[in-house]
Design a protein around this motif. Structure first.
Motif, PDB file in Angstrom:
ATOM      1  N   ALA A  13      62.123  63.107  39.397  1.00 56.73           N
ATOM      2  CA  ALA A  13      62.513  63.756  40.654  1.00 56.73           C
ATOM      3  C   ALA A  13      62.347  65.262  40.544  1.00 56.73           C
ATOM      4  O   ALA A  13      61.897  65.928  41.490  1.00 56.73           O
ATOM      5  CB  ALA A  13      63.955  63.403  40.998  1.00 56.73           C
ATOM      6  N   LEU A  14      62.707  65.820  39.392  1.00 51.26           N
ATOM      7  CA  LEU A  14      62.550  67.259  39.180  1.00 51.26           C
ATOM      8  C   LEU A  14      61.084  67.668  39.260  1.00 51.26           C
ATOM      9  O   LEU A  14      60.745  68.691  39.879  1.00 51.26           O
ATOM     10  CB  LEU A  14      63.133  67.650  37.817  1.00 51.26           C
ATOM     11  N   ALA A  15      60.208  66.872  38.655  1.00 49.26           N
ATOM     12  CA  ALA A  15      58.772  67.176  38.687  1.00 49.26           C
ATOM     13  C   ALA A  15      58.244  67.164  40.121  1.00 49.26           C
ATOM     14  O   ALA A  15      57.469  68.050  40.516  1.00 49.26           O
ATOM     15  CB  ALA A  15      58.009  66.172  37.822  1.00 49.26           C
ATOM     16  N   VAL A  16      58.673  66.171  40.895  1.00 49.55           N
ATOM     17  CA  VAL A  16      58.239  66.092  42.290  1.00 49.55           C
ATOM     18  C   VAL A  16      58.791  67.273  43.078  1.00 49.55           C
ATOM     19  O   VAL A  16      58.081  67.897  43.882  1.00 49.55           O
ATOM     20  CB  VAL A  16      58.688  64.759  42.924  1.00 49.55           C
ATOM     21  N   TRP A  17      60.054  67.603  42.845  1.00 49.60           N
ATOM     22  CA  TRP A  17      60.703  68.720  43.539  1.00 49.60           C
ATOM     23  C   TRP A  17      59.967  70.034  43.259  1.00 49.60           C
ATOM     24  O   TRP A  17      59.701  70.816  44.182  1.00 49.60           O
ATOM     25  CB  TRP A  17      62.154  68.809  43.099  1.00 49.60           C
ATOM     26  N   ILE A  18      59.625  70.280  41.997  1.00 51.29           N
ATOM     27  CA  ILE A  18      58.898  71.498  41.634  1.00 51.29           C
ATOM     28  C   ILE A  18      57.532  71.520  42.310  1.00 51.29           C
ATOM     29  O   ILE A  18      57.087  72.561  42.835  1.00 51.29           O
ATOM     30  CB  ILE A  18      58.746  71.597  40.106  1.00 51.29           C
ATOM     31  N   ALA A  19      56.851  70.376  42.318  1.00 48.78           N
ATOM     32  CA  ALA A  19      55.528  70.295  42.955  1.00 48.78           C
ATOM     33  C   ALA A  19      55.616  70.630  44.438  1.00 48.78           C
ATOM     34  O   ALA A  19      54.749  71.323  44.988  1.00 48.78           O
ATOM     35  CB  ALA A  19      54.940  68.907  42.747  1.00 48.78           C
ATOM     36  N   ILE A  20      56.671  70.153  45.093  1.00 52.17           N
ATOM     37  CA  ILE A  20      56.844  70.433  46.524  1.00 52.17           C
ATOM     38  C   ILE A  20      57.172  71.904  46.756  1.00 52.17           C
ATOM     39  O   ILE A  20      56.610  72.564  47.633  1.00 52.17           O
ATOM     40  CB  ILE A  20      57.956  69.548  47.120  1.00 52.17           C
ATOM     41  N   MET A  21      58.093  72.440  45.953  1.00 46.01           N
ATOM     42  CA  MET A  21      58.538  73.814  46.140  1.00 46.01           C
ATOM     43  C   MET A  21      57.426  74.824  45.897  1.00 46.01           C
ATOM     44  O   MET A  21      57.369  75.872  46.546  1.00 46.01           O
ATOM     45  CB  MET A  21      59.713  74.113  45.207  1.00 46.01           C
ATOM     46  N   PHE A  22      56.538  74.510  44.962  1.00 43.83           N
ATOM     47  CA  PHE A  22      55.511  75.486  44.600  1.00 43.83           C
ATOM     48  C   PHE A  22      54.102  75.008  44.969  1.00 43.83           C
ATOM     49  O   PHE A  22      53.131  75.494  44.402  1.00 43.83           O
ATOM     50  CB  PHE A  22      55.592  75.790  43.097  1.00 43.83           C
ATOM     51  N   TRP A  23      54.022  74.051  45.906  1.00 46.33           N
ATOM     52  CA  TRP A  23      52.712  73.544  46.259  1.00 46.33           C
ATOM     53  C   TRP A  23      51.870  74.690  46.863  1.00 46.33           C
ATOM     54  O   TRP A  23      52.356  75.525  47.612  1.00 46.33           O
ATOM     55  CB  TRP A  23      52.817  72.399  47.263  1.00 46.33           C
ATOM     56  N   GLY A  24      50.629  74.746  46.469  1.00 48.68           N
ATOM     57  CA  GLY A  24      49.736  75.788  46.962  1.00 48.68           C
ATOM     58  C   GLY A  24      49.851  77.105  46.220  1.00 48.68           C
ATOM     59  O   GLY A  24      49.055  78.020  46.466  1.00 48.68           O
ATOM     60  N   ALA A  25      50.845  77.213  45.306  1.00 46.15           N
ATOM     61  CA  ALA A  25      51.035  78.490  44.608  1.00 46.15           C
ATOM     62  C   ALA A  25      49.866  78.806  43.681  1.00 46.15           C
ATOM     63  O   ALA A  25      49.639  79.966  43.331  1.00 46.15           O
ATOM     64  CB  ALA A  25      52.340  78.452  43.800  1.00 46.15           C
ATOM     65  N   TRP A  26      49.126  77.760  43.281  1.00 41.69           N
ATOM     66  CA  TRP A  26      47.990  77.972  42.387  1.00 41.69           C
ATOM     67  C   TRP A  26      46.727  78.408  43.138  1.00 41.69           C
ATOM     68  O   TRP A  26      45.742  78.791  42.518  1.00 41.69           O
ATOM     69  CB  TRP A  26      47.702  76.689  41.615  1.00 41.69           C
ATOM     70  N   LEU A  27      46.797  78.333  44.472  1.00 36.32           N
ATOM     71  CA  LEU A  27      45.642  78.755  45.270  1.00 36.32           C
ATOM     72  C   LEU A  27      45.660  80.270  45.463  1.00 36.32           C
ATOM     73  O   LEU A  27      46.723  80.896  45.400  1.00 36.32           O
ATOM     74  CB  LEU A  27      45.676  78.057  46.634  1.00 36.32           C
ATOM     75  N   PRO A  28      44.522  80.881  45.690  1.00 35.21           N
ATOM     76  CA  PRO A  28      44.493  82.333  45.939  1.00 35.21           C
ATOM     77  C   PRO A  28      45.350  82.692  47.152  1.00 35.21           C
ATOM     78  O   PRO A  28      45.255  82.065  48.205  1.00 35.21           O
ATOM     79  CB  PRO A  28      43.002  82.611  46.205  1.00 35.21           C
TER      80      PRO A  28
END
Length: 259
Positions: A13-28
């Motif tokens: 759940a933590l992994a999914v939560w982090i992915a949602i919170m920071f989604w797109g952060a790796w994009l320019p």
């Protein structure tokens, strides 16, 4: 639910939560301060993370997370001292002035969602999952360390790694206090509200102050947040020691009765 299932589920759940919170952060993208991020518009990532946690808790029937009134109500007296911070922060907002009404509304919604999302994820799902399989103090420290460490990821949005590391340390201390509050009141609601008020008032002050432009972080700017959180951290240790002692005594009594 058995510990061998709940602990992995909590980390998943933590992994999914982090992915949602920071989604797109790796994009320019253009970097922005945390204050700009929560005052410009309602954060879709925070909304999505909150919805995910609601669905998860209901689906898994994790009712022990604490979405109930404080038990007993007079347990809220543990907030008397920490509430002084909120009073001082409120005075600070009066001194620097308030942002535009629509900005205040956006900030209020975002900080309330942040309070709900972070408390539910860390002091709810993660801590209760850890406690199902490991002792009290290891669960406390692991929860707080993970909570603090996640804040380093804010650098992906702000571009300021030093500030994010500082925030990670303060989040570790504040998170320990929030956990003590949850355990002492037997409810996650006071922690959600205190967390939201803390963020709302601090960001209100930050967003209302004149923009100094790009400056190098000073020792004072790095130490001040730490000095603010150290008293809360010490107070949290005091509260947690009492809770740990009560759990130990209750466990000993139960063992004696069983024997």
């Amino acid at each position: 639910m058995a510990a061998k299932i709940r602990i992995p589920l909590a980390f998943a759940a933590l992994a999914v939560w982090i992915a949602i919170m920071f989604w797109g952060a790796w994009l320019p993208h253009e970097t922005a301060s945390l204050a700009e991020g929560v005052t410009s518009s309602i954060s879709t990532s925070i909304v999505a993370a909150s919805v995910f946690l609601v669905i998860l808790v209901v689906a898994m029937r994790w009712w022990d997370i604490g979405f109930n009134a404080p038990r007993p109500w007079n347990s809220l007296r543990v907030l008397i001292g920490p509430a002084v911070y909120l009073v001082l922060f409120f005075i600070g907002t009066l001194l620097v002035g308030w942002p535009a009404p629509h900005t205040v509304l956006i900030l209020a919604v975002n900080t309330l969602l942040v309070g709900f999302s972070e408390e539910t994820m860390f002091r709810g799902v993660l801590f209760r999952g850890l406690r199902s399989g490991i002792p009290f103090w290891p669960a406390v420290w692991l929860t707080s360390v993970i909570f603090g460490s996640v804040h380093v990821l804010n650098a992906t949005g702000t571009g300021d790694l030093i500030a994010s590391v500082t925030q990670a340390v303060t989040a570790f201390m504040a998170g320990t206090f929030f956990l003590a509050l949850v355990l002492r009141t037997r409810s996650i609601v006071p922690a959600i509200l205190f967390h939201a008020c803390w963020d709302f008032l601090l960001v209100t002050i930050a967003s209302s102050m004149p923009d100094p432009g790009p400056i190098e972080p000073s020792l004072t700017s790095l130490l001040l947040p730490l000095l603010l959180d150290i008293p809360l951290f010490i107070y949290a240790i005091f509260l947690l020691r009492g809770i740990a002692r009560q759990e130990s005594e209750n466990g000993s009594s139960a063992a004696t009765t069983t024997a």
